[in-house]
Design an enzyme around this catalytic site. Structure first.
Site, PDB file in Angstrom:
ATOM      1  N   GLU A 184       0.855  -1.188   0.000  1.00  0.00           N
ATOM      2  CA  GLU A 184       0.000   0.000   0.000  1.00  0.00           C
ATOM      3  C   GLU A 184       0.891   1.238   0.000  1.00  0.00           C
ATOM      4  O   GLU A 184       1.596   1.498   0.971  1.00  0.00           O
ATOM      5  CB  GLU A 184      -0.902  -0.001   1.232  1.00  0.00           C
ATOM      6  CG  GLU A 184      -1.718   1.271   1.410  1.00  0.00           C
ATOM      7  CD  GLU A 184      -2.432   1.347   2.750  1.00  0.00           C
ATOM      8  OE1 GLU A 184      -2.718   2.472   3.204  1.00  0.00           O
ATOM      9  OE2 GLU A 184      -2.698   0.288   3.356  1.00  0.00           O
ATOM     10  N   ARG A 243       0.436  10.290   0.369  1.00  0.00           N
ATOM     11  CA  ARG A 243       0.897  11.369   1.248  1.00  0.00           C
ATOM     12  C   ARG A 243       2.129  12.063   0.675  1.00  0.00           C
ATOM     13  O   ARG A 243       2.739  12.891   1.352  1.00  0.00           O
ATOM     14  CB  ARG A 243       1.237  10.814   2.637  1.00  0.00           C
ATOM     15  CG  ARG A 243       0.077  10.142   3.335  1.00  0.00           C
ATOM     16  CD  ARG A 243       0.485   9.614   4.695  1.00  0.00           C
ATOM     17  NE  ARG A 243      -0.506   8.710   5.230  1.00  0.00           N
ATOM     18  CZ  ARG A 243      -0.374   8.036   6.372  1.00  0.00           C
ATOM     19  NH1 ARG A 243       0.738   8.182   7.069  1.00  0.00           N
ATOM     20  NH2 ARG A 243      -1.319   7.220   6.791  1.00  0.00           N
ATOM     21  N   LYS A 298     -11.200  -1.589   6.285  1.00  0.00           N
ATOM     22  CA  LYS A 298     -10.046  -1.207   7.087  1.00  0.00           C
ATOM     23  C   LYS A 298     -10.562  -0.752   8.450  1.00  0.00           C
ATOM     24  O   LYS A 298     -11.519   0.028   8.524  1.00  0.00           O
ATOM     25  CB  LYS A 298      -9.303  -0.065   6.385  1.00  0.00           C
ATOM     26  CG  LYS A 298      -8.204   0.596   7.203  1.00  0.00           C
ATOM     27  CD  LYS A 298      -7.528   1.674   6.372  1.00  0.00           C
ATOM     28  CE  LYS A 298      -6.464   2.409   7.165  1.00  0.00           C
ATOM     29  NZ  LYS A 298      -5.666   3.312   6.312  1.00  0.00           N
TER      30      LYS A 298
END
Length: 213
Positions: free
Chosen positions: A47, A51, A135
């Site tokens: 993943e 950011r 999640k």
């Protein structure tokens, strides 16, 4: 390719291995050697969080040059993010929360979305929209293992990937739960090791993670 060109389901992705490395990629040139280091250690899913400016290019390079790795994106916040990840060759998207716009974009979309939840009400909303792989974030702050145990009774069909505060020390506690398929964590490929290009250490950490240790 790892999936022979077939669109993988969220459940297939979450069942690929016990730990999904959560990576902040600051330099796209690190993407391919990182993916190869993870693969050498037995990790097949990564993943890359949105950011950093290098994230999408990193996903694009991994998808093109290391297709054995299932590359996706985290910190997907908008429908535009979701489309950009798919266009970059990402095979899944993970969001820290859920919004109507994200749900709409993910419906029959090109890649699966794994939305984040922290409460029973958010879980019910996700389930109402057809999401059964979620999640759990921020895992430790939102109640951790005990919260997931409590959620299993009323929501037995939900499969979780807890992320947030997961470490090598506590991951086994999460992986022992019947409603947890994998965990997400940054300890396998922390930014300082990526910046140094310490691929051997990352491979060693990946070996331990891939074995559930």
């Amino acid at each position: 390719m790892a999936n022979n060109g077939k669109k993988l389901s969220a459940l297939e992705i979450l069942h690929t291995g016990p730990v999904v490395p959560v990576v902040v990629l600051r330099n796209a040139d690190h993407a391919v050697p990182l993916a190869k280091a993870l693969l050498a250690g037995g990790i097949r899913v990564v993943e890359i969080t949105l950011r950093s400016a290098a994230a999408l290019e990193g996903i694009r390079r991994i998808s093109a040059e290391v297709p054995e790795i299932i590359a996706g994106a985290g910190t997907v916040l908008t429908s535009d993010d979701l489309r950009a990840v798919a266009q970059a060759g990402g095979q899944f998207a993970i969001s820290p929360g859920l919004t109507p716009a994200l749900f709409a974009a993910a419906h029959d979309g090109p890649i699966p979305l794994i939305p984040g939840i922290a409460t029973p009400s958010e879980l019910m909303l996700a389930q109402e929209r057809g999401f059964t792989e979620l999640k759990f974030f921020p895992a430790e702050a939102a109640g951790g293992v005990e919260m997931l145990k409590a959620l299993h009774g009323p929501f037995p069909r939900i499969t979780f990937c807890p992320t947030g505060g997961i470490s090598q020390e506590n991951c086994k506690n999460y992986l022992s739960l019947s409603n947890v398929s994998c965990v997400g964590g940054s300890w396998i490929a922390p930014p300082e090791l990526i910046e140094k290009g310490d691929w051997d250490t990352i491979s060693e950490l990946a070996v331990n993670a891939a074995s559930g240790n």
